[in-house]
Write an enzyme that holds these catalytic residues in place. Structure first.
Site, PDB file in Angstrom:
ATOM      1  N   GLU A  86       0.756  -1.143  -0.157  1.00 51.51           N
ATOM      2  CA  GLU A  86      -0.085  -0.130  -0.187  1.00 51.51           C
ATOM      3  C   GLU A  86       0.989   1.319  -0.001  1.00 51.51           C
ATOM      4  OE1 GLU A  86      -2.420  -0.827   3.424  1.00 51.51           O
ATOM      5  OE2 GLU A  86      -4.175  -1.489   2.141  1.00 51.51           O
ATOM      6  N   GLU A 117       7.248 -21.975   7.674  1.00 49.77           N
ATOM      7  CA  GLU A 117       7.380 -21.153   8.737  1.00 49.77           C
ATOM      8  C   GLU A 117       8.311 -21.887   9.886  1.00 49.77           C
ATOM      9  OE1 GLU A 117       4.381 -21.298  12.528  1.00 49.77           O
ATOM     10  OE2 GLU A 117       3.458 -20.715  10.708  1.00 49.77           O
TER      11      GLU A 117
END
Length: 305
Positions: A86, A117
């Site tokens: 963004e 992960e």
């Protein structure tokens, strides 16, 4: 054979106030979730001094030509990707200024990818791109994610500033962090579901961090987004509105100033505020690291010695 890990973190504890949530009406479930959400902003407020320190280090790094990197898995990684993505349309941040590293890459954005992960070496390899003075921010609600551990450890070896955003005040990865941001969100309404309060806290921390950094770098004027990239009709309308609000000009005057500045909001704004042509405004902005406020002060000083 599969391996197991028992996570010891506040987010894994059972919340005593929601043990009967599965018997509630839809409205009562939502009230319970909302009541928990309402505690998050207060928890984030407690770590603002540490966050301000991280903002200062990031601004220092970026002004020196460095970069900021986020590292996370699952929800944490997705929130990191969202925040970084963004910054381009909102602040015209150059590509590569803030980079999000999500364990498992693009494939893991829409669905879980097994074991990524837990891959310390993957985290280390993702951090290999860092240079001395860069900033590495790890995000892990539990404070133990191996991917993040590998990334922060490697970042520190390379001379980067390291930070950890977590919901665990006793996070084991704190040993890899120069700056610890431990938001005490406590047990989740659904035990272990860190996409709830812990995720909301990470979103607030990242939003505040990146917005403060962009403000400090001069990518706003007053509280207006003067570096916004007008990529659609709504944003083109916003550019025009920002220029009118900042200067008091009517729509035609604002459009003329934008046309003279080749559609760039900052030089159009400065040209109207300082009464100079767009070329002079553009040079003044460049000379003051993109800051309209400092460019305006310099032009005012020339006009009124």
């Amino acid at each position: 054979m599969s391996s197991e890990v028992t996570v010891d973190a506040p987010t894994e504890e059972r919340h005593p106030g929601t043990t009967s949530i599965d018997t509630h009406t839809s409205l009562d479930i939502l009230r319970a979730l909302n009541a928990e959400d309402a505690t998050v902003a207060g928890a984030v407020s407690e770590i603002l001094p540490e966050l301000a320190h991280l903002v200062d280090r990031a601004v220092e790094s970026l002004r020196a030509g460095g970069t900021v990197h986020y590292f996370g898995a699952g929800t944490s990684g997705r929130l990191a990707v969202l925040d970084a993505a963004e910054l381009r349309p909102t602040f015209n941040a150059p590509a590569g200024l803030v980079v999000a590293h999500h364990a498992g890459g693009p494939a893991a954005l829409l669905q879980a990818v097994e074991n990524v992960e837990d891959d310390v070496d993957l985290g280390r390899s993702e951090a290999d791109v860092l240079a001395p003075g860069d900033v590495a921010i790890g995000l892990t609600a539990s404070g133990r994610t191996p991917f993040v551990a590998g990334a922060l450890a490697r970042a520190r070896e390379l001379g980067a500033v390291t930070a950890l955003v977590t919901a665990n005040p006793d996070a084991e990865l704190a040993v890899h962090a120069d700056i610890l941001l431990a938001v005490r969100t406590g047990p989740e309404a659904l035990t272990g579901s860190t996409r709830l309060k812990a995720g909301t806290a990470q979103k607030l921390v990242l939003n505040s961090f990146s917005t403060a950094v962009m403000i400090r770098l001069g990518r706003t004027w007053s509280n207006l987004m003067v570096d916004v990239v007008a990529t659609n009709a709504k944003l083109r309308g916003r550019v025009l509105r920002i220029l009118r609000e900042a200067t008091g000009a009517d729509a035609d005057q604002a459009r003329d100033a934008l046309d003279a500045a080749d559609g760039e909001l900052k030089p159009a704004l400065l040209s109207m505020l300082a009464g100079v042509d767009a070329a002079v405004a553009r040079d003044a902005i460049a000379a003051h690291d993109g800051s309209v406020a400092r460019a305006l002060a310099s032009l005012d000083g020339q006009a009124n010695p």
